[in-house]
Design a protein around this motif. Structure first.
Motif, PDB file in Angstrom:
ATOM      1  N   LEU A   9      10.508  19.226  33.240  1.00  0.00           N
ATOM      2  CA  LEU A   9      11.246  19.922  32.190  1.00  0.00           C
ATOM      3  C   LEU A   9      10.380  20.240  30.978  1.00  0.00           C
ATOM      4  CD1 LEU A   9      14.564  17.902  32.315  1.00  0.00           C
ATOM      5  CD2 LEU A   9      14.159  20.209  33.184  1.00  0.00           C
ATOM      6  N   LEU A  34      17.123  25.055  31.914  1.00  0.00           N
ATOM      7  CA  LEU A  34      16.371  25.325  30.700  1.00  0.00           C
ATOM      8  C   LEU A  34      16.567  26.796  30.360  1.00  0.00           C
ATOM      9  CD1 LEU A  34      14.406  24.318  28.537  1.00  0.00           C
ATOM     10  CD2 LEU A  34      12.543  24.954  30.077  1.00  0.00           C
ATOM     11  N   ALA A  37      12.429  28.043  26.030  1.00  0.00           N
ATOM     12  CA  ALA A  37      11.384  27.119  25.588  1.00  0.00           C
ATOM     13  C   ALA A  37      10.347  27.952  24.846  1.00  0.00           C
ATOM     14  CB  ALA A  37      10.764  26.392  26.767  1.00  0.00           C
ATOM     15  N   PHE A  46      13.615  23.932  22.357  1.00  0.00           N
ATOM     16  CA  PHE A  46      14.187  23.994  23.696  1.00  0.00           C
ATOM     17  C   PHE A  46      15.692  24.150  23.600  1.00  0.00           C
ATOM     18  CE2 PHE A  46      10.370  21.436  23.946  1.00  0.00           C
ATOM     19  CZ  PHE A  46       9.720  21.984  25.035  1.00  0.00           C
ATOM     20  N   ALA A  48      18.863  23.921  26.379  1.00  0.00           N
ATOM     21  CA  ALA A  48      19.161  23.577  27.763  1.00  0.00           C
ATOM     22  C   ALA A  48      20.635  23.221  27.919  1.00  0.00           C
ATOM     23  CB  ALA A  48      18.300  22.397  28.210  1.00  0.00           C
TER      24      ALA A  48
END
Length: 52
Positions: A9, A34, A37, A46, A48
């Motif tokens: 990740l 995700l 990013a 990030f 998610a």
């Protein structure tokens, strides 16, 4: 969350992710995605989602 998944990740520090992973002990939040990013002004950002 194990170390291999954290690397997959792109996570260098696992503690916040482990907290999120255990946030709802009644649900098995194993599906993750995700969404974004990016590095903005030198800060890693990030976005998610997790779902059962």
């Amino acid at each position: 969350m194990d170390a291999a998944l954290a690397r997959e990740l792109g996570v260098s520090g696992r503690s916040p992710w482990q907290l999120l992973d255990g946030a709802d002990a009644d649900e098995d939040l194993t599906t993750h995605r995700l969404l974004c990013a990016e590095i903005i002004d030198g800060v890693s950002c990030f976005v998610a989602t997790w779902s059962p």
